[in-house]
Scaffold this motif. Structure first.
Motif, short mmCIF file in Angstrom:
data_model
loop_
_atom_site.label_atom_id
_atom_site.label_comp_id
_atom_site.label_asym_id
_atom_site.label_seq_id
_atom_site.Cartn_x
_atom_site.Cartn_y
_atom_site.Cartn_z
N ARG A 1 0.71 9.54 -5.61
CA ARG A 1 1.11 10.93 -5.34
C ARG A 1 2.03 11.46 -6.42
NH1 ARG A 1 0.90 9.07 0.19
NH2 ARG A 1 -0.79 10.16 1.23
N ALA A 2 2.96 10.66 -6.86
CA ALA A 2 3.88 11.09 -7.92
C ALA A 2 3.12 11.36 -9.21
CB ALA A 2 4.95 10.02 -8.14
N LEU A 3 2.19 10.49 -9.55
CA LEU A 3 1.41 10.69 -10.77
C LEU A 3 0.53 11.93 -10.66
CD1 LEU A 3 0.41 7.00 -11.56
CD2 LEU A 3 2.17 8.38 -12.67
N GLY A 4 -0.05 12.15 -9.49
CA GLY A 4 -0.85 13.35 -9.27
C GLY A 4 -0.02 14.61 -9.40
N ALA A 5 1.18 14.60 -8.85
CA ALA A 5 2.06 15.76 -8.95
C ALA A 5 2.45 16.02 -10.40
CB ALA A 5 3.31 15.54 -8.09
N MET A 6 2.66 14.95 -11.16
CA MET A 6 2.99 15.12 -12.57
C MET A 6 1.85 15.81 -13.31
SD MET A 6 3.24 12.39 -15.66
CE MET A 6 1.48 12.26 -15.46
N ILE A 7 0.65 15.36 -13.06
CA ILE A 7 -0.51 15.96 -13.73
C ILE A 7 -0.66 17.42 -13.33
CG2 ILE A 7 -3.03 15.91 -13.92
CD1 ILE A 7 -1.54 13.68 -15.47
N ASP A 8 -0.47 17.72 -12.05
CA ASP A 8 -0.55 19.11 -11.59
C ASP A 8 0.44 19.98 -12.36
OD1 ASP A 8 -2.46 18.40 -9.74
OD2 ASP A 8 -1.10 18.49 -8.01
N ALA B 1 2.25 3.56 -14.39
CA ALA B 1 1.81 2.69 -13.31
C ALA B 1 2.02 1.21 -13.64
CB ALA B 1 0.33 2.94 -13.01
N PHE B 2 1.83 0.83 -14.91
CA PHE B 2 1.85 -0.58 -15.28
C PHE B 2 2.96 -0.96 -16.25
CE2 PHE B 2 -2.58 0.48 -14.25
CZ PHE B 2 -2.74 -0.34 -13.15
N ALA B 3 3.79 0.02 -16.67
CA ALA B 3 4.88 -0.23 -17.62
C ALA B 3 4.39 -0.95 -18.87
CB ALA B 3 6.01 -1.01 -16.96
N ALA B 4 3.22 -0.53 -19.35
CA ALA B 4 2.62 -1.11 -20.56
C ALA B 4 1.63 -0.11 -21.14
CB ALA B 4 1.89 -2.40 -20.22
N ASN B 5 1.32 -0.29 -22.42
CA ASN B 5 0.27 0.53 -23.02
C ASN B 5 -1.09 0.00 -22.58
OD1 ASN B 5 1.69 2.43 -24.58
ND2 ASN B 5 2.06 0.89 -26.16
N PRO B 6 -2.06 0.90 -22.45
CA PRO B 6 -3.42 0.41 -22.18
C PRO B 6 -3.94 -0.35 -23.39
CG PRO B 6 -3.42 2.78 -22.54
CD PRO B 6 -2.00 2.34 -22.54
N GLU B 7 -5.01 -1.08 -23.20
CA GLU B 7 -5.61 -1.83 -24.31
C GLU B 7 -5.95 -0.86 -25.44
OE1 GLU B 7 -6.10 -5.14 -24.61
OE2 GLU B 7 -5.01 -5.34 -22.72
N MET C 1 0.81 -1.21 0.00
CA MET C 1 0.00 0.00 0.00
C MET C 1 0.85 1.27 0.00
SD MET C 1 -2.94 1.28 -0.25
CE MET C 1 -4.15 0.05 0.14
N ALA C 2 1.96 1.28 0.72
CA ALA C 2 2.82 2.47 0.76
C ALA C 2 3.39 2.78 -0.62
CB ALA C 2 3.94 2.28 1.77
N ALA C 3 3.81 1.76 -1.33
CA ALA C 3 4.34 1.96 -2.68
C ALA C 3 3.25 2.45 -3.63
CB ALA C 3 4.97 0.66 -3.20
N ALA C 4 2.06 1.89 -3.50
CA ALA C 4 0.94 2.32 -4.35
C ALA C 4 0.58 3.78 -4.08
CB ALA C 4 -0.27 1.42 -4.11
N MET C 5 0.58 4.18 -2.82
CA MET C 5 0.27 5.56 -2.48
C MET C 5 1.36 6.51 -2.97
SD MET C 5 -2.70 5.61 -1.30
CE MET C 5 -2.76 7.32 -0.79
#
Length: 80
Positions: free
Chosen positions: A10-17, A53-59, A2-6
Protein backbone atom coordinates in the motif's frame (compact mmCIF):
# COMPACT_ATOMS: atom_id res chain seq x y z
CA UNK A 1 4.14 -11.61 7.71
CA UNK A 2 1.20 -10.87 5.44
CA UNK A 3 0.12 -7.68 7.26
CA UNK A 4 3.58 -6.17 6.87
CA UNK A 5 3.71 -7.16 3.20
CA UNK A 6 0.31 -5.57 2.56
CA UNK A 7 1.33 -2.38 4.38
CA UNK A 8 4.46 -2.16 2.24
CA UNK A 9 2.44 -2.76 -0.94
CA UNK A 10 0.00 0.00 0.00
CA UNK A 11 2.79 2.42 0.83
CA UNK A 12 4.54 1.72 -2.47
CA UNK A 13 1.27 2.12 -4.36
CA UNK A 14 0.61 5.45 -2.67
CA UNK A 15 4.10 6.61 -3.58
CA UNK A 16 3.55 5.78 -7.23
CA UNK A 17 0.17 7.54 -7.20
CA UNK A 18 1.79 10.69 -5.83
CA UNK A 19 4.69 10.63 -8.29
CA UNK A 20 2.35 10.17 -11.25
CA UNK A 21 0.11 12.96 -9.93
CA UNK A 22 3.14 15.26 -9.69
CA UNK A 23 4.22 14.40 -13.23
CA UNK A 24 0.93 14.41 -15.13
CA UNK A 25 -1.45 16.60 -13.09
CA UNK A 26 0.75 19.16 -11.35
CA UNK A 27 3.34 19.04 -14.16
CA UNK A 28 6.19 19.36 -11.70
CA UNK A 29 9.17 20.62 -13.75
CA UNK A 30 11.62 18.70 -11.55
CA UNK A 31 10.01 15.44 -12.71
CA UNK A 32 9.34 16.43 -16.34
CA UNK A 33 12.22 14.35 -17.68
CA UNK A 34 10.53 11.19 -16.39
CA UNK A 35 7.45 11.91 -18.51
CA UNK A 36 9.46 12.00 -21.74
CA UNK A 37 9.61 8.22 -22.02
CA UNK A 38 7.04 5.78 -20.60
CA UNK A 39 9.73 3.08 -20.63
CA UNK A 40 12.14 5.17 -18.56
CA UNK A 41 9.37 6.14 -16.16
CA UNK A 42 8.31 2.51 -15.68
CA UNK A 43 11.92 1.37 -15.23
CA UNK A 44 12.67 4.13 -12.74
CA UNK A 45 9.55 3.59 -10.64
CA UNK A 46 10.02 -0.18 -10.69
CA UNK A 47 13.59 0.26 -9.51
CA UNK A 48 12.45 2.53 -6.69
CA UNK A 49 9.88 -0.10 -5.67
CA UNK A 50 12.43 -2.89 -5.73
CA UNK A 51 14.93 -0.92 -3.66
CA UNK A 52 12.34 -0.02 -1.04
CA UNK A 53 10.91 -3.51 -0.83
CA UNK A 54 14.22 -5.42 -0.74
CA UNK A 55 16.79 -2.78 0.36
CA UNK A 56 18.92 -3.72 -2.65
CA UNK A 57 19.32 -2.89 -6.31
CA UNK A 58 17.63 -5.22 -8.77
CA UNK A 59 19.86 -7.45 -10.87
CA UNK A 60 21.80 -5.36 -13.36
CA UNK A 61 20.54 -7.58 -16.19
CA UNK A 62 17.08 -6.00 -15.88
CA UNK A 63 18.31 -2.38 -15.97
CA UNK A 64 20.40 -0.26 -18.25
CA UNK A 65 23.92 -0.23 -16.84
CA UNK A 66 23.89 3.57 -16.82
CA UNK A 67 20.53 3.92 -15.06
CA UNK A 68 20.86 6.88 -12.67
CA UNK A 69 19.14 5.06 -9.81
CA UNK A 70 22.09 2.67 -9.64
CA UNK A 71 24.28 5.59 -8.62
CA UNK A 72 22.37 5.92 -5.34
CA UNK A 73 24.26 4.31 -2.52
CA UNK A 74 22.46 1.94 -0.19
CA UNK A 75 23.27 2.59 3.45
CA UNK A 76 25.30 -0.13 5.07
CA UNK A 77 24.36 -1.29 8.54
CA UNK A 78 26.79 -0.43 11.29
CA UNK A 79 28.76 -3.63 11.86
CA UNK A 80 30.24 -2.60 15.21
Amino acid sequence: DMAAAMALARALGAMIDEVLHEIYVRRNPELASLAESPETLAETLSTYWYRMAFAANPEISVLREDHPVLEFQLAEEDKS
